[in-house]
Design an enzyme around this catalytic site. Structure first.
Site, PDB file in Angstrom:
ATOM      1  CB  SER A 283      -0.649   4.936   5.083  1.00 55.42           C
ATOM      2  OG  SER A 283      -0.330   5.687   4.227  1.00 55.42           O
ATOM      3  CG  HIS A 313       1.958   2.180   1.541  1.00 57.92           C
ATOM      4  ND1 HIS A 313       2.279   3.334   0.661  1.00 57.92           N
ATOM      5  CD2 HIS A 313       1.027   2.597   2.255  1.00 57.92           C
ATOM      6  CE1 HIS A 313       1.648   4.274   1.210  1.00 57.92           C
ATOM      7  NE2 HIS A 313       0.887   3.850   2.260  1.00 57.92           N
ATOM      8  CG  HIS A 362       2.827   5.627  -7.607  1.00 59.46           C
ATOM      9  ND1 HIS A 362       1.611   6.092  -7.517  1.00 59.46           N
ATOM     10  CD2 HIS A 362       3.217   5.937  -6.299  1.00 59.46           C
ATOM     11  CE1 HIS A 362       1.284   6.649  -6.389  1.00 59.46           C
ATOM     12  NE2 HIS A 362       2.412   6.433  -5.710  1.00 59.46           N
ATOM     13  NE  ARG A 371       5.614  11.106  -3.292  1.00 57.13           N
ATOM     14  CZ  ARG A 371       5.038   9.954  -2.821  1.00 57.13           C
ATOM     15  NH1 ARG A 371       4.698  10.187  -1.322  1.00 57.13           N
ATOM     16  NH2 ARG A 371       4.766   8.989  -3.543  1.00 57.13           N
ATOM     17  CG  ASP A 417       8.877   4.805  -0.509  1.00 56.39           C
ATOM     18  OD1 ASP A 417       9.164   5.246   0.390  1.00 56.39           O
ATOM     19  OD2 ASP A 417       7.798   4.085  -0.750  1.00 56.39           O
TER      20      ASP A 417
END
Ligand code: HAX
Length: 479
Positions: A283, A313, A362, A371, A417
């Site tokens: 992105s 993604h 990843h 995160r 995610d």
């Protein structure tokens, strides 16, 4: 006395030492900031641009012909992993440590950035998105007064959303994916682009960044209304209510229809941690690439959103919830519990069906994504007994071992995610087809901060060289 306290802290633990250094340097920066008074973000950037331009010229002059790395055939065919060919100001991703925003880790940011209550520090809640926006754009830690100024500016700019955008969104089919609606809404708002107009009017290249900054601030300000309109249209009554006495995230929660201080805090954390992940992710890279053609920030970020909408993604957060529900349904049908054993079996079924486990793996990270870790901390603090959180925790216990045994992925650990959907679900935000839109509201802040610097530094059109398979073969055989 203070010296003794400092020494004691040093010997407590390295983490305490880092935190203490962050606090000291924050305190000294705050003093310097207070001395200059409350600045606007435009003033700070204006004062920085000449030096940054000179620094980049000097870097090119001194080191322009040095080699940063080489490219293997595997890298050329394999999605350019690890190829160093893009300049990125706002953040850097280390494979082991994870993301640093302008040099600051997520725990650092939680210590030094102003919160809704005011002073920085976890005891006062999560950092404000506007604080991180300021940090990403300027590389400086803002004061609370500066952040409040930015919040007010963004609230004011939100009203500049062109009047045709909401009616257009209202006309879209409800079963169109929210991310498709999101890019349509943002593209439609492009009629208000200050940069596109200035370019048409013949603005000189040296002024591009000034108009781009206008657009960057406007896009960030307008995205909540586009996003909330989609949410309210698809799942509810289409009505969007605001509360501009709150910060950006709190107001966004009200627009979505949530009035819960716990959810406001989650949204602050969520919007901060999804902003930026250096430049190579799809992105951010798409935004940078499209922007390098001098497409304006609206069109450039719409490109970024289209990249974010892919399941490898940003769509992975939706996929994670779907995958967990798949386990729950199958175990309910078979009269079994969801536990380490049944999760393991379900995971192998997924892998044997040649599918990926969403939320794991990843392209750069080789450890648990920080995160993920900070969302886990949030869950442990606010919802330790939540059923879904317990399942996510059990998945975390078993998954790295299974993926390691499977032997394909280079990183068997969870990414961002893997956790976000479960937190949203806890607060009643169960429409997981929409989750990537929230990610998209946040990612704008990082990708567009960089886009500002792309134009301020006069970075050129991005145009790497592609090669044909015949070229590779011939070239390698001739070596
Ligand atoms: N489950 C099963 N297999 C996986 C896997 C996973 N979670 N992650 C990687 N693999 C496989 C790859 O598909 C690849 O298989 P092939 O050789 O058959 O093609 C192999 O392991 C090597 O892949 P890799 O080098 O470890 O990983 P990549 O850099 O190619 O891909 C991805 C990184 C994130 C796309 C990958 O790990 C993946 O598909 N994960 C699941 C989807 C996901 O969670 N995406 C979100 C990532 C974070 C993000 O961008 N958020 O927005």
């Amino acid at each position: 006395m203070m010296g003794i306290a400092v020494c004691r802290n040093i010997f407590l633990s390295p983490i305490n030492f880092t935190t203490m250094l962050s606090k000291i340097s924050f305190a000294s920066r705050t003093l310097a900031r207070n001395a200059r008074g409350v600045a606007t973000i435009q003033e700070v950037l204006k004062s920085q641009v000449p030096q940054k331009q000179a620094d980049l010229l000097a870097l090119k002059k001194e080191h322009g012909d040095k080699v940063l790395g080489e490219v293997t055939v595997d890298q050329c065919i394999g999605g350019a992993r690890g190829v160093k060919c893009m300049l990125w100001e706002t953040s850097n991703l280390d494979a082991e440590e994870g993301i640093r925003f302008r040099g600051h880790t997520i725990p650092d940011c939680q210590q030094i950035l102003p919160t809704f209550k005011g002073p920085a520090g976890p005891e006062n809640g999560e950092p404000l998105l506007e604080s991180l926006f300021w940090l990403l754009l300027t590389s400086e830690v803002p004061t609370k007064a500066e952040v409040d100024g930015l919040t007010a500016d963004l609230h004011k700019r939100a009203a500049s959303l062109p009047s045709h955008v909401v009616p257009l969104l209202n006309s879209l089919p409800k079963d169109m994916h929210p991310m498709t609606q999101f890019t349509i809404g943002l593209n439609a708002a492009q009629t208000g682009s200050a940069f596109a107009k200035a370019y048409q009017d013949g603005a000189p290249k040296t002024e591009y960044h000034e108009y781009v900054l206008e657009d960057v601030l406007n896009v960030v300000a307008q995205l909540p209304e586009i996003a909330a309109t989609i949410y309210r249209n698809v799942y509810f009554d289409g009505v969007v209510s605001k509360d501009t006495s709150l910060d950006y995230s709190g107001n966004f929660c009200r627009m979505l229809g949530y009035d819960d201080k716990g959810f406001d805090e989650l949204m602050r954390l969520y919007l901060c941690i999804h902003t930026d992940h250096e430049g190579g992710n799809a992105s951010a890279h798409a935004t940078h690439l499209v922007g390098s053609t001098l497409s304006d920030p609206y069109l450039a970020y719409a490109g970024g959103l289209n990249a974010l909408a892919g399941p490898l993604h940003g769509l992975a957060n939706q996929e994670v919830l779907g995958w967990i529900q798949g386990i729950q349904k199958q175990m309910a049908d078979e009269g079994k519990e969801v536990n380490a054993e049944t999760i393991t079996q379900f995971t192998w079924d997924t892998l044997n069906a040649k599918k990926v486990i969403p939320g794991y793996g990843h392209a750069v990270l080789r450890k648990t994504d920080p995160r993920y870790s900070c969302q886990r901390e949030f869950a442990l603090k606010h919802m330790p007994d939540d059923e879904l959180f317990k399942i996510v925790s059990t998945i975390y216990e078993v998954m790295p071992g299974i993926l390691t045994e499977h032997g394909k992925t280079k990183n068997p650990y969870p990414n961002v995610d893997s956790h976000s959907g479960v937190l949203l679900w806890h607060y009643g935000f169960t429409q997981f087809q929409y989750y990537t839109v929230l990610f998209g509201v946040s990612r704008a802040v990082g990708a567009l901060s960089q886009l500002y610097w792309d134009r301020a530094l006069g970075l050129p059109l991005e145009r790497p060289k592609s090669v044909t398979p015949e070229f590779i073969k011939k070239f390698c055989e001739s070596q």
